[in-house]
Design a protein around this motif. Structure first.
Motif, short mmCIF file in Angstrom:
data_model
loop_
_atom_site.label_atom_id
_atom_site.label_comp_id
_atom_site.label_asym_id
_atom_site.label_seq_id
_atom_site.Cartn_x
_atom_site.Cartn_y
_atom_site.Cartn_z
N ASP A 54 -5.54 -5.93 -1.59
CA ASP A 54 -7.10 -5.78 -1.52
C ASP A 54 -7.58 -4.74 -2.53
OD1 ASP A 54 -9.60 -5.62 0.50
OD2 ASP A 54 -9.30 -3.77 -0.62
N VAL A 110 -1.98 11.84 5.52
CA VAL A 110 -0.61 11.65 4.92
C VAL A 110 -0.98 11.82 3.28
CG1 VAL A 110 1.34 10.08 4.68
CG2 VAL A 110 -0.28 9.73 6.67
N GLY A 138 0.93 -1.12 0.00
CA GLY A 138 -0.11 0.02 0.14
C GLY A 138 0.83 1.39 0.02
N PHE A 139 0.17 2.30 0.01
CA PHE A 139 0.83 3.77 0.01
C PHE A 139 1.84 3.85 1.03
CE2 PHE A 139 -0.01 8.12 1.74
CZ PHE A 139 1.12 8.84 0.93
N LEU A 140 1.42 3.76 2.46
CA LEU A 140 2.60 4.00 3.42
C LEU A 140 3.40 2.87 3.56
CD1 LEU A 140 0.28 5.67 6.30
CD2 LEU A 140 2.01 6.71 4.75
N TYR A 196 -14.64 3.50 10.59
CA TYR A 196 -13.13 3.34 10.37
C TYR A 196 -12.63 3.78 11.66
CZ TYR A 196 -8.60 4.82 9.18
OH TYR A 196 -7.10 5.00 8.82
N SER A 249 -2.32 3.99 13.89
CA SER A 249 -3.89 4.38 14.09
C SER A 249 -4.01 5.85 13.15
CB SER A 249 -3.54 4.72 15.76
OG SER A 249 -5.26 5.11 16.05
N LEU A 262 0.56 -1.98 9.16
CA LEU A 262 -0.21 -1.13 8.56
C LEU A 262 -1.46 -1.41 7.83
CD1 LEU A 262 2.96 0.68 6.92
CD2 LEU A 262 1.74 1.82 8.92
N LYS A 296 -0.61 -1.13 -6.68
CA LYS A 296 0.10 -2.15 -5.48
C LYS A 296 1.21 -2.82 -6.05
CE LYS A 296 -3.87 -1.63 -2.65
NZ LYS A 296 -4.73 -2.39 -1.69
N ASP A 349 0.78 -8.73 2.23
CA ASP A 349 -0.35 -7.77 1.55
C ASP A 349 -1.26 -8.79 1.03
OD1 ASP A 349 -0.56 -4.50 1.04
OD2 ASP A 349 -2.05 -5.74 0.11
N ASN A 350 -2.72 -8.46 0.90
CA ASN A 350 -3.48 -9.18 0.17
C ASN A 350 -3.76 -8.74 -1.12
OD1 ASN A 350 -5.23 -7.52 1.14
ND2 ASN A 350 -6.86 -8.95 1.61
N ARG A 364 -3.12 7.21 -2.10
CA ARG A 364 -4.22 6.70 -2.42
C ARG A 364 -5.12 7.34 -3.19
NH1 ARG A 364 -5.57 5.57 3.24
NH2 ARG A 364 -7.80 6.60 2.48
N ASP A 407 -3.63 -12.94 3.57
CA ASP A 407 -4.62 -12.19 4.27
C ASP A 407 -4.30 -11.92 5.93
OD1 ASP A 407 -7.15 -11.35 5.74
OD2 ASP A 407 -7.71 -11.47 3.65
N LEU A 408 -4.26 -10.93 6.45
CA LEU A 408 -3.81 -10.76 7.93
C LEU A 408 -5.05 -11.54 8.65
CD1 LEU A 408 -2.78 -8.59 9.79
CD2 LEU A 408 -4.60 -7.08 9.11
N LYS A 467 -10.06 1.75 14.48
CA LYS A 467 -8.71 2.23 14.61
C LYS A 467 -8.51 2.43 16.06
CE LYS A 467 -6.51 2.15 11.10
NZ LYS A 467 -5.53 1.32 10.63
N TYR A 514 -8.46 0.18 -4.21
CA TYR A 514 -7.95 0.81 -5.21
C TYR A 514 -7.17 0.15 -6.22
CZ TYR A 514 -3.70 1.72 -2.57
OH TYR A 514 -2.56 1.64 -1.78
N1 NAD Z 1 -2.98 7.45 4.33
C1 NAD Z 1 -3.36 8.32 5.33
O1 NAD Z 1 -3.50 9.48 5.47
C2 NAD Z 1 -3.62 7.61 6.94
C3 NAD Z 1 -4.06 8.23 7.74
C4 NAD Z 1 -4.29 7.62 9.19
C5 NAD Z 1 -4.20 6.32 9.24
N2 NAD Z 1 -3.62 5.32 7.99
C6 NAD Z 1 -3.57 4.07 8.40
O2 NAD Z 1 -2.09 3.71 7.85
C7 NAD Z 1 -2.44 2.41 7.32
C8 NAD Z 1 -1.80 2.51 5.73
O3 NAD Z 1 -2.67 3.44 4.95
P1 NAD Z 1 -2.52 3.82 3.39
O4 NAD Z 1 -2.96 5.08 3.21
O5 NAD Z 1 -1.14 3.14 3.25
O6 NAD Z 1 -3.33 2.89 2.85
P2 NAD Z 1 -3.45 1.66 1.71
O7 NAD Z 1 -4.81 1.17 1.40
O8 NAD Z 1 -2.70 2.05 0.60
O9 NAD Z 1 -2.73 0.37 2.18
C9 NAD Z 1 -3.13 -0.72 3.06
C10 NAD Z 1 -2.80 -2.01 2.58
O10 NAD Z 1 -3.15 -3.08 3.56
C11 NAD Z 1 -3.59 -4.08 2.58
N3 NAD Z 1 -4.49 -4.92 3.27
C12 NAD Z 1 -5.75 -4.52 3.30
N4 NAD Z 1 -6.60 -5.56 4.02
C13 NAD Z 1 -5.76 -6.80 3.95
C14 NAD Z 1 -5.65 -7.93 4.76
N5 NAD Z 1 -6.75 -8.43 5.12
N6 NAD Z 1 -4.42 -8.72 4.73
C15 NAD Z 1 -3.56 -8.31 4.34
N7 NAD Z 1 -3.14 -6.79 3.74
C16 NAD Z 1 -4.52 -6.01 3.56
C17 NAD Z 1 -4.31 -3.38 1.41
O11 NAD Z 1 -3.92 -4.40 -0.05
C18 NAD Z 1 -3.16 -2.18 1.23
O12 NAD Z 1 -2.11 -2.59 0.34
C19 NAD Z 1 -3.67 2.11 7.37
O13 NAD Z 1 -3.84 1.09 8.59
C20 NAD Z 1 -4.43 3.47 7.66
O14 NAD Z 1 -5.56 3.10 8.15
C21 NAD Z 1 -3.43 6.11 7.04
#
Ligand code: NAD
Length: 323
Positions: free
Chosen positions: A35, A184, A11-13, A154, A128, A84, A43, A32-33, A190, A64-65, A158, A38
């Motif tokens: 998902d 972020v 994912g992004f972060l 959501y 979080s 994450l 990814k 990562d699964n 995303r 899968d987590l 968290k 998007y």
């Molecule tokens: N981006 C932000 O602004 C922001 C702000 C606050 C919190 N967060 C938290 O930071 C984390 C990362 O956010 P992001 O923006 O990178 O989101 P993201 O959706 O890009 O990344 C999350 C990743 O988790 C994977 N995922 C989802 N369900 C899964 C599962 N069951 N098993 C394995 N992998 C799974 C997804 O495929 C995805 O690649 C998340 O926990 C999000 O809630 C992000």
């Protein structure tokens, strides 16, 4: 050299955190699964970037987590965990709260249970969110503020994750740090998030969905700053801690549109829409604790971060990357 598990690593972060860990010489296992929340091609490209940056030092586990056997496998032999993986996004969580709870709450518990089954304690960093502050009107938000009134599934998931992390820490003594990220942004953000979506629409001449009167304010944090905070939290883990990672300044929705329109040199056409349920009026981080304990503060001001994002977006678009 450490071996670090990054869940949600495609994912992004996750991809940014994993890449930085690889660059500093750690070995990284990403789970990562992929998902389809998007475009999965984004990814896959993130994973290609990690392969290029890490070579044999990066291992990707597709899984899968929520699967206990997968979690037992991925925690085996690691020295630290950055958790994450989650379903992100406030608005879609209102449409499908059960799935958000399943992934974000049950999934987190499955991972923590796998860690509890290990002989060795390894530090855990949990993603979080500023959304746990709900409709808090006292600004800036401090970690000691009450967070028992989340206003979206959501946010509730968290908050639940933080609570599970505390129980896990209490029962196992494992150091756990919960980081509350504040919106972020940066390269790879995303595609449904406002800065990315507005940029795409400005470039293609489409109207921007503009919720409310534009006075809602967000504390935006550049991705490199957040990655630095995640690494600091991993390296300095102790006890059970919660830190805000935010830019510590706010930008209104109206100003964000102006900043983006200026950066792209395009006029903004607005599609005015009512404020959305689950959205909060303001997020604003007090980062005193992160400064004190992690030596962390955000360095990239919003205009500079937006310029960097826009440069990335235009280069990706020219290369046929992002639509
Ligand atoms: N981006 C932000 O602004 C922001 C702000 C606050 C919190 N967060 C938290 O930071 C984390 C990362 O956010 P992001 O923006 O990178 O989101 P993201 O959706 O890009 O990344 C999350 C990743 O988790 C994977 N995922 C989802 N369900 C899964 C599962 N069951 N098993 C394995 N992998 C799974 C997804 O495929 C995805 O690649 C998340 O926990 C999000 O809630 C992000």
């Amino acid at each position: 050299m450490n071996r670090v598990l990054v869940t949600g690593g495609a994912g992004f972060l996750g991809a940014h955190v994993a890449e930085q860990l690889l660059r500093r010489g750690d070995r990284v296992r990403t789970l990562d699964n992929l998902d389809p929340f998007y475009d999965v091609r984004i990814k896959r490209r993130n994973l290609e970037r990690l392969r290029a940056a890490g070579g044999a030092h990066h291992e990707f586990v597709y899984g899968d987590l929520r699967d206990a056997r997968t979690c037992a496998r991925v925690v085996d032999g690691v020295d630290g965990v950055v958790h994450l993986a989650a379903l992100a996004g406030v608005r879609p969580s209102i449409q499908d709260p059960g799935r958000y709870m399943d992934v974000n709450v049950t999934g987190s518990q499955v991972l923590l249970s796998a860690l509890a089954g290990q002989r060795r304690q390894v530090p855990v960093v949990f993603a979080s969110s500023s959304s746990v502050y709900g409709g808090n009107t006292k600004v800036p938000f401090a970690e000691s503020d009450p967070v028992d009134r989340p206003v979206s599934p959501y946010a509730a998931s968290k908050k639940a994750g933080e609570v599970l992390c505390h129980t896990f820490h209490h029962l196992t003594g494992t150091p756990v740090t919960c980081l509350r990220f504040f919106t972020v942004y940066g390269p790879g953000q995303r595609p449904e998030m406002a800065i990315h979506q507005f940029t795409r629409r400005l470039v293609s001449g489409e109207a921007l969905p503009f919720f409310g009167d534009g006075s809602t304010r967000r504390d935006y944090t550049y991705v490199d700053d957040v990655v630095a905070g995640v690494l600091a939290a991993l390296d300095r883990a102790a006890g059970y801690r919660i830190y805000n990672l935010g830019g510590a300044e706010t930008t209104s929705l109206a100003d964000m549109v102006r900043i983006l329109a200026e950066a792209l040199d395009r006029p903004a056409r607005l599609e005015r829409l009512p404020e959305q349920p689950g959205d909060v009026r303001i997020t604003y981080a007090d980062t005193t604790l992160a400064q004190r304990d992690l030596g962390w503060r955000a360095k990239v001001p919003i205009r500079e971060g937006v310029q960097r994002f826009v440069a990335w977006y235009l280069a990706e678009r020219a290369a046929g990357g992002v639509a």
